[in-house]
Motif scaffolding. Structure first.
Motif, PDB file in Angstrom:
ATOM      1  N   HIS A 137       5.596  -0.763 -12.883  1.00 20.96           N
ATOM      2  CA  HIS A 137       6.549  -0.933 -11.798  1.00 20.96           C
ATOM      3  C   HIS A 137       5.899  -1.622 -10.597  1.00 20.96           C
ATOM      4  CE1 HIS A 137       9.413   2.537 -13.194  1.00 20.96           C
ATOM      5  NE2 HIS A 137       9.288   1.563 -14.088  1.00 20.96           N
ATOM      6  N   SER A 138       6.728  -2.207  -9.745  1.00 19.79           N
ATOM      7  CA  SER A 138       6.258  -2.812  -8.489  1.00 19.79           C
ATOM      8  C   SER A 138       6.498  -1.834  -7.347  1.00 19.79           C
ATOM      9  CB  SER A 138       6.999  -4.123  -8.216  1.00 19.79           C
ATOM     10  OG  SER A 138       6.771  -5.054  -9.253  1.00 19.79           O
ATOM     11  N   TYR A 139       5.601  -1.865  -6.341  1.00 17.06           N
ATOM     12  CA  TYR A 139       5.694  -0.915  -5.237  1.00 17.06           C
ATOM     13  C   TYR A 139       5.369  -1.601  -3.908  1.00 17.06           C
ATOM     14  CZ  TYR A 139       5.238   2.721  -8.885  1.00 17.06           C
ATOM     15  OH  TYR A 139       5.411   3.509  -9.994  1.00 17.06           O
ATOM     16  N   ILE A 140       5.925  -1.033  -2.831  1.00 17.36           N
ATOM     17  CA  ILE A 140       5.538  -1.404  -1.474  1.00 17.36           C
ATOM     18  C   ILE A 140       5.333  -0.118  -0.675  1.00 17.36           C
ATOM     19  CG2 ILE A 140       7.951  -1.676  -0.741  1.00 17.36           C
ATOM     20  CD1 ILE A 140       6.935  -3.814   1.263  1.00 17.36           C
ATOM     21  N   TRP A 141       4.297  -0.123   0.162  1.00 20.58           N
ATOM     22  CA  TRP A 141       4.020   0.979   1.085  1.00 20.58           C
ATOM     23  C   TRP A 141       3.876   0.408   2.502  1.00 20.58           C
ATOM     24  CZ3 TRP A 141       1.743   0.290  -3.578  1.00 20.58           C
ATOM     25  CH2 TRP A 141       1.778   1.342  -4.511  1.00 20.58           C
ATOM     26  N   SER A 142       4.326   1.181   3.480  1.00 21.69           N
ATOM     27  CA  SER A 142       4.111   0.849   4.886  1.00 21.69           C
ATOM     28  C   SER A 142       3.608   2.107   5.579  1.00 21.69           C
ATOM     29  CB  SER A 142       5.407   0.376   5.549  1.00 21.69           C
ATOM     30  OG  SER A 142       5.913  -0.782   4.924  1.00 21.69           O
TER      31      SER A 142
ATOM     32  N   GLY B 183       5.512 -13.987   5.415  1.00 20.50           N
ATOM     33  CA  GLY B 183       6.823 -14.515   5.755  1.00 20.50           C
ATOM     34  C   GLY B 183       7.483 -13.799   6.916  1.00 20.50           C
ATOM     35  N   LYS B 184       8.495 -14.441   7.470  1.00 20.32           N
ATOM     36  CA  LYS B 184       9.278 -13.867   8.565  1.00 20.32           C
ATOM     37  C   LYS B 184      10.560 -13.306   7.970  1.00 20.32           C
ATOM     38  CE  LYS B 184      11.180 -14.926  13.141  1.00 20.32           C
ATOM     39  NZ  LYS B 184      11.413 -15.986  14.162  1.00 20.32           N
ATOM     40  N   HIS B 185      10.661 -11.970   7.953  1.00 23.35           N
ATOM     41  CA  HIS B 185      11.802 -11.311   7.332  1.00 23.35           C
ATOM     42  C   HIS B 185      12.824 -10.824   8.354  1.00 23.35           C
ATOM     43  CE1 HIS B 185       9.494 -11.408   3.589  1.00 23.35           C
ATOM     44  NE2 HIS B 185       8.463 -11.003   4.307  1.00 23.35           N
ATOM     45  N   THR B 186      12.440 -10.809   9.624  1.00 21.30           N
ATOM     46  CA  THR B 186      13.315 -10.380  10.696  1.00 21.30           C
ATOM     47  C   THR B 186      12.829 -11.030  11.989  1.00 21.30           C
ATOM     48  OG1 THR B 186      14.056  -8.479  12.015  1.00 21.30           O
ATOM     49  CG2 THR B 186      11.898  -8.306  11.016  1.00 21.30           C
ATOM     50  N   ASN B 187      13.692 -11.079  12.992  1.00 19.32           N
ATOM     51  CA  ASN B 187      13.281 -11.611  14.298  1.00 19.32           C
ATOM     52  C   ASN B 187      12.562 -10.572  15.150  1.00 19.32           C
ATOM     53  OD1 ASN B 187      14.331 -14.220  13.884  1.00 19.32           O
ATOM     54  ND2 ASN B 187      16.391 -13.549  14.455  1.00 19.32           N
ATOM     55  N   ASP B 188      12.511  -9.341  14.664  1.00 23.97           N
ATOM     56  CA  ASP B 188      11.821  -8.273  15.395  1.00 23.97           C
ATOM     57  C   ASP B 188      10.350  -8.269  14.991  1.00 23.97           C
ATOM     58  OD1 ASP B 188      10.877  -6.007  16.613  1.00 23.97           O
ATOM     59  OD2 ASP B 188      12.453  -4.682  15.869  1.00 23.97           O
ATOM     60  N   SER B 189       9.492  -8.813  15.834  1.00 26.02           N
ATOM     61  CA  SER B 189       8.067  -8.951  15.505  1.00 26.02           C
ATOM     62  C   SER B 189       7.347  -7.603  15.433  1.00 26.02           C
ATOM     63  CB  SER B 189       7.366  -9.843  16.531  1.00 26.02           C
ATOM     64  OG  SER B 189       7.408  -9.262  17.818  1.00 26.02           O
ATOM     65  N   THR B 190       7.943  -6.547  15.965  1.00 28.99           N
ATOM     66  CA  THR B 190       7.270  -5.242  15.950  1.00 28.99           C
ATOM     67  C   THR B 190       7.330  -4.579  14.580  1.00 28.99           C
ATOM     68  OG1 THR B 190       9.225  -3.965  16.629  1.00 28.99           O
ATOM     69  CG2 THR B 190       7.848  -4.912  18.385  1.00 28.99           C
ATOM     70  N   VAL B 191       8.243  -5.042  13.714  1.00 29.55           N
ATOM     71  CA  VAL B 191       8.371  -4.427  12.391  1.00 29.55           C
ATOM     72  C   VAL B 191       8.240  -5.434  11.257  1.00 29.55           C
ATOM     73  CG1 VAL B 191       9.802  -2.561  13.265  1.00 29.55           C
ATOM     74  CG2 VAL B 191      10.901  -4.611  12.348  1.00 29.55           C
ATOM     75  N   ASN B 192       8.055  -6.703  11.576  1.00 27.65           N
ATOM     76  CA  ASN B 192       7.904  -7.706  10.535  1.00 27.65           C
ATOM     77  C   ASN B 192       6.658  -7.422   9.700  1.00 27.65           C
ATOM     78  OD1 ASN B 192       8.762 -10.024   9.175  1.00 27.65           O
ATOM     79  ND2 ASN B 192       9.128 -11.117  11.101  1.00 27.65           N
ATOM     80  N   VAL B 193       6.568  -8.003   8.524  1.00 25.56           N
ATOM     81  CA  VAL B 193       5.383  -7.786   7.695  1.00 25.56           C
ATOM     82  C   VAL B 193       4.149  -8.349   8.402  1.00 25.56           C
ATOM     83  CG1 VAL B 193       4.312  -8.194   5.453  1.00 25.56           C
ATOM     84  CG2 VAL B 193       6.764  -7.778   5.600  1.00 25.56           C
ATOM     85  N   ILE B 194       4.279  -9.490   9.053  1.00 30.03           N
ATOM     86  CA  ILE B 194       3.271  -9.938  10.011  1.00 30.03           C
ATOM     87  C   ILE B 194       3.759  -9.451  11.373  1.00 30.03           C
ATOM     88  CG2 ILE B 194       2.204 -11.924  11.165  1.00 30.03           C
ATOM     89  CD1 ILE B 194       1.112 -11.659   8.440  1.00 30.03           C
ATOM     90  N   MET B 195       3.182  -8.352  11.831  1.00 29.25           N
ATOM     91  CA  MET B 195       3.702  -7.695  13.024  1.00 29.25           C
ATOM     92  C   MET B 195       2.880  -8.023  14.264  1.00 29.25           C
ATOM     93  SD  MET B 195       1.690  -4.915  14.182  1.00 29.25           S
ATOM     94  CE  MET B 195       2.476  -3.329  14.292  1.00 29.25           C
ATOM     95  N   MET B 196       3.495  -7.801  15.431  1.00 24.02           N
ATOM     96  CA  MET B 196       2.817  -7.989  16.709  1.00 24.02           C
ATOM     97  C   MET B 196       3.472  -7.065  17.732  1.00 24.02           C
ATOM     98  SD  MET B 196       2.311 -11.472  18.992  1.00 24.02           S
ATOM     99  CE  MET B 196       1.533 -12.290  17.606  1.00 24.02           C
TER     100      MET B 196
ATOM    101  N   ALA C 124      13.193   4.420   8.892  1.00 24.55           N
ATOM    102  CA  ALA C 124      14.160   3.317   8.822  1.00 24.55           C
ATOM    103  C   ALA C 124      13.455   1.982   8.617  1.00 24.55           C
ATOM    104  CB  ALA C 124      14.998   3.278  10.098  1.00 24.55           C
ATOM    105  N   ASN C 125      12.316   1.779   9.303  1.00 23.87           N
ATOM    106  CA  ASN C 125      11.526   0.559   9.124  1.00 23.87           C
ATOM    107  C   ASN C 125      11.048   0.435   7.680  1.00 23.87           C
ATOM    108  OD1 ASN C 125       9.781   0.944  12.322  1.00 23.87           O
ATOM    109  ND2 ASN C 125      11.765   0.005  11.877  1.00 23.87           N
ATOM    110  N   ARG C 126      10.542   1.523   7.133  1.00 17.39           N
ATOM    111  CA  ARG C 126       9.996   1.503   5.782  1.00 17.39           C
ATOM    112  C   ARG C 126      11.091   1.230   4.745  1.00 17.39           C
ATOM    113  NH1 ARG C 126       7.618   6.133   7.887  1.00 17.39           N
ATOM    114  NH2 ARG C 126       8.589   7.548   6.361  1.00 17.39           N
ATOM    115  N   LYS C 127      12.263   1.783   4.997  1.00 15.24           N
ATOM    116  CA  LYS C 127      13.395   1.536   4.105  1.00 15.24           C
ATOM    117  C   LYS C 127      13.803   0.071   4.155  1.00 15.24           C
ATOM    118  CE  LYS C 127      18.088   3.137   3.091  1.00 15.24           C
ATOM    119  NZ  LYS C 127      19.173   4.084   3.480  1.00 15.24           N
ATOM    120  N   GLU C 128      13.828  -0.502   5.372  1.00 19.43           N
ATOM    121  CA  GLU C 128      14.190  -1.906   5.529  1.00 19.43           C
ATOM    122  C   GLU C 128      13.196  -2.810   4.816  1.00 19.43           C
ATOM    123  OE1 GLU C 128      15.547  -4.870   9.172  1.00 19.43           O
ATOM    124  OE2 GLU C 128      14.057  -3.295   9.574  1.00 19.43           O
ATOM    125  N   ARG C 129      11.922  -2.480   4.895  1.00 15.67           N
ATOM    126  CA  ARG C 129      10.899  -3.282   4.244  1.00 15.67           C
ATOM    127  C   ARG C 129      11.033  -3.235   2.720  1.00 15.67           C
ATOM    128  NH1 ARG C 129       5.442  -3.204   6.498  1.00 15.67           N
ATOM    129  NH2 ARG C 129       5.541  -4.298   8.494  1.00 15.67           N
TER     130      ARG C 129
END
Length: 239
Positions: free
Chosen positions: A145-150, A189-202, A158-163
């Motif tokens: 199986h494939s997995y993602i963790w945050s 990649g840029k998955h949302t305009n919210d940089s605080t929760v993006n995969v590349i976060m800031m 909610a952030n983890r569910k969105e990811r």
């Protein structure tokens, strides 16, 4: 150590980890280190001396995320580095369950440790080891199986569910057969305009995604690529 994905491949797997940290915290690029008869490869945190991802010539890959099930507060008694626990796990001759049972963690902050063992092309174990500050937990994962963790210390439920939604969409678009390069694109990649929760976060205070590390196991190949997003450099090393 804060966003991790695992993808099975026909003859192995790809594990990719984004590290979210203060931009000014010094990191040493991946090198090979010898512990008795084991050769380990990992990037090193220059402050605490530990790491968040490592691979071993004995057929083991380990990856660390801060936190367990819920956010926690660092206490004065947390004096043992989680990153050093990871290095101990990478170099241990014990199986994951034995290692977790034997390891003294009373002075260690909560963490989630992913441990993948393999013998040639055969995956022999995939464990999610969790220390929640009081109890130890060991969950066996399906290597198919494939997995993602945050990390729970940085991302809400909610952030983890969105990811996970982003990740599942990525899998769907790749027809469930993503490549290593495709995974790097997902992790950058840029998955949302919210940089605080993006995969590349800031975030404020120079907290940001400072690097991406990818381990590829394919047949007899075991390779680590380290992408420094601050210095804009990359390094590849094989065992």
């Amino acid at each position: 150590m804060c966003t991790v994905t695992y993808i099975p491949q026909p003859q192995g797997f790809v594990l990719t980890s984004n590290r979210d940290e203060k931009a000014f915290r010094e990191t040493i690029i991946p090198h090979k280190y010898r512990r008795d008869d084991v050769i380990l490869c990992y990037p090193k945190d220059a402050v605490a001396g530990g790491s968040w991802i490592a691979m071993s010539n004995k057929g083991r890959v380990v990856c660390l995320l801060n936190g367990a099930f819920v956010p926690h507060t660092k206490q004065a008694f947390h004096t043992h580095s989680r990153g050093k626990v990871l290095i101990d796990a990478a170099g241990s001759g014990l199986n994951p369950d034995q290692f977790l049972t034997a390891e003294a963690l009373a002075h260690t902050e909560p963490f989630t440790l992913l441990t993948i063992d393999f013998d040639g092309n055969e995956m022999t174990s995939f464990s999610e080891l969790i220390w929640d500050g009081n109890d130890k937990h060991n969950r066996q994962l399906d290597t198919r199986h494939s997995y993602i963790w945050s990390s729970v210390t940085l991302y809400s439920a909610a952030n983890r569910k969105e990811r996970k939604v982003w990740f599942n969409q990525f899998l769907k678009e790749s027809k469930m057969h993503p490549t290593a390069s495709g995974l790097l694109q997902f992790h950058s990649g840029k998955h949302t305009n919210d940089s605080t929760v993006n995969v590349i976060m800031m975030r404020e205070g120079e907290l940001k995604t400072v690097s991406t590390t990818q381990i590829i196991h394919e047949g007899s190949k075991l390779e680590m690529s380290y992408y420094d997003l601050i210095k804009n450099t990359n390094h590849t090393i094989q065992l």
